[in-house]
Design a protein around this motif. Sequence first.
Motif, PDB file in Angstrom:
ATOM      1  N   ALA A   1       0.854  -1.186   0.000  1.00  0.00           N
ATOM      2  CA  ALA A   1       0.000   0.000   0.000  1.00  0.00           C
ATOM      3  C   ALA A   1       0.890   1.236   0.000  1.00  0.00           C
ATOM      4  O   ALA A   1       2.118   1.131   0.099  1.00  0.00           O
ATOM      5  CB  ALA A   1      -0.890   0.005   1.249  1.00  0.00           C
ATOM      6  N   THR A   2       0.254   2.384  -0.112  1.00  0.00           N
ATOM      7  CA  THR A   2       0.980   3.636   0.068  1.00  0.00           C
ATOM      8  C   THR A   2       0.333   4.398   1.220  1.00  0.00           C
ATOM      9  O   THR A   2      -0.781   4.094   1.644  1.00  0.00           O
ATOM     10  CB  THR A   2       0.976   4.500  -1.212  1.00  0.00           C
ATOM     11  N   ALA A   3       1.063   5.372   1.710  1.00  0.00           N
ATOM     12  CA  ALA A   3       0.582   6.196   2.824  1.00  0.00           C
ATOM     13  C   ALA A   3       0.966   7.638   2.545  1.00  0.00           C
ATOM     14  O   ALA A   3       1.811   7.916   1.691  1.00  0.00           O
ATOM     15  CB  ALA A   3       1.215   5.724   4.134  1.00  0.00           C
TER      16      ALA A   3
ATOM     17  N   LEU B   1      -5.031   0.392   5.793  1.00  0.00           N
ATOM     18  CA  LEU B   1      -4.434  -0.911   5.524  1.00  0.00           C
ATOM     19  C   LEU B   1      -5.469  -2.008   5.701  1.00  0.00           C
ATOM     20  O   LEU B   1      -6.363  -1.905   6.543  1.00  0.00           O
ATOM     21  CB  LEU B   1      -3.253  -1.155   6.458  1.00  0.00           C
ATOM     22  N   ASP B   2      -5.331  -3.068   4.910  1.00  0.00           N
ATOM     23  CA  ASP B   2      -6.300  -4.162   4.987  1.00  0.00           C
ATOM     24  C   ASP B   2      -5.904  -5.239   5.992  1.00  0.00           C
ATOM     25  O   ASP B   2      -6.599  -6.233   6.134  1.00  0.00           O
ATOM     26  CB  ASP B   2      -6.520  -4.786   3.603  1.00  0.00           C
TER      27      ASP B   2
ATOM     28  N   LYS C   1      -1.453   3.934  17.200  1.00  0.00           N
ATOM     29  CA  LYS C   1      -2.358   3.983  16.042  1.00  0.00           C
ATOM     30  C   LYS C   1      -3.683   4.573  16.488  1.00  0.00           C
ATOM     31  O   LYS C   1      -4.152   4.315  17.589  1.00  0.00           O
ATOM     32  CB  LYS C   1      -2.541   2.603  15.426  1.00  0.00           C
ATOM     33  N   ASN C   2      -4.262   5.389  15.596  1.00  0.00           N
ATOM     34  CA  ASN C   2      -5.510   6.056  15.951  1.00  0.00           C
ATOM     35  C   ASN C   2      -6.172   6.580  14.684  1.00  0.00           C
ATOM     36  O   ASN C   2      -5.642   7.470  14.028  1.00  0.00           O
ATOM     37  CB  ASN C   2      -5.227   7.212  16.917  1.00  0.00           C
ATOM     38  N   SER C   3      -7.312   6.014  14.308  1.00  0.00           N
ATOM     39  CA  SER C   3      -8.124   6.487  13.187  1.00  0.00           C
ATOM     40  C   SER C   3      -7.324   6.671  11.897  1.00  0.00           C
ATOM     41  O   SER C   3      -7.360   7.737  11.289  1.00  0.00           O
ATOM     42  CB  SER C   3      -8.802   7.803  13.541  1.00  0.00           C
ATOM     43  N   GLY C   4      -6.610   5.651  11.492  1.00  0.00           N
ATOM     44  CA  GLY C   4      -5.852   5.717  10.244  1.00  0.00           C
ATOM     45  C   GLY C   4      -4.501   6.381  10.360  1.00  0.00           C
ATOM     46  O   GLY C   4      -3.735   6.413   9.402  1.00  0.00           O
TER      47      GLY C   4
ATOM     48  N   LEU D   1       4.343   7.605   0.591  1.00  0.00           N
ATOM     49  CA  LEU D   1       5.320   6.658   1.126  1.00  0.00           C
ATOM     50  C   LEU D   1       4.898   5.238   0.769  1.00  0.00           C
ATOM     51  O   LEU D   1       3.714   4.913   0.784  1.00  0.00           O
ATOM     52  CB  LEU D   1       5.388   6.788   2.649  1.00  0.00           C
ATOM     53  N   ASN D   2       5.870   4.384   0.483  1.00  0.00           N
ATOM     54  CA  ASN D   2       5.599   2.970   0.219  1.00  0.00           C
ATOM     55  C   ASN D   2       5.507   2.215   1.540  1.00  0.00           C
ATOM     56  O   ASN D   2       6.319   2.429   2.442  1.00  0.00           O
ATOM     57  CB  ASN D   2       6.711   2.363  -0.632  1.00  0.00           C
ATOM     58  N   ILE D   3       4.529   1.305   1.637  1.00  0.00           N
ATOM     59  CA  ILE D   3       4.300   0.533   2.858  1.00  0.00           C
ATOM     60  C   ILE D   3       4.384  -0.954   2.535  1.00  0.00           C
ATOM     61  O   ILE D   3       3.807  -1.412   1.549  1.00  0.00           O
ATOM     62  CB  ILE D   3       2.898   0.837   3.444  1.00  0.00           C
TER      63      ILE D   3
END
Length: 195
Positions: free
Chosen positions: A8-10, A29-30, A51-54, A79-81
């Motif tokens: 994914a990307t961010a 993210l899935d 982590k909090n709400s995306g 950014l690449n994830i």
Amino acid sequence: MFTGLIAATAALVKLEKKNRPVLTIRTALDKPLAVGDSLAVNGVCLTLIEKNSGLLRFNLAAPTLRLANLGDLPAGAVLNIEFPVTANGFLGGHLVSGHIDGTVRVRTINKGDQNSRFIFSFREREWRKLLIVRGSVALDGISLTIAEVSDSWFAVEVIPHTLASTNLRLLRVGQRVNIELDLIGKYLYNFQKHR
């Protein structure tokens, strides 16, 4: 351990460069993540601290800030994830540790319908021993195959799927990109040098 296949990307939200630097990103993210999990962000293995709400937050060590391109990027940068590989997972790229060696600079970009060719410049002469034609390299975490090498640059050919699903599509000439040289090559070179 990673494979260089981007999941994914961010978007970069902010990088706080205080005594304990913190990187905040936004992504959907899935896969579920828990505090303490590892994630590769632009090829850099980081540990999730909140982590909090995306929004995901990570501590950055001083060497990471010095070696990586994360401090160069503005808010909103893509950014690449990548998730860590599992023992029963599909190893589709190459072995990537998430411990980058530094950065290279985009020298030229030639985008085409079939493939796109990127050339990257590097200054560290010792890297040349680990850059081989048809060998592997990770750039911003992406597993790529080297197409050509000289003493100060190397080229990669990028297929349309990789270009469309990573931040490579947004690169500009002169931009710094994180590089991780081939892990197996580094071990073999070190063994040969010190035997």
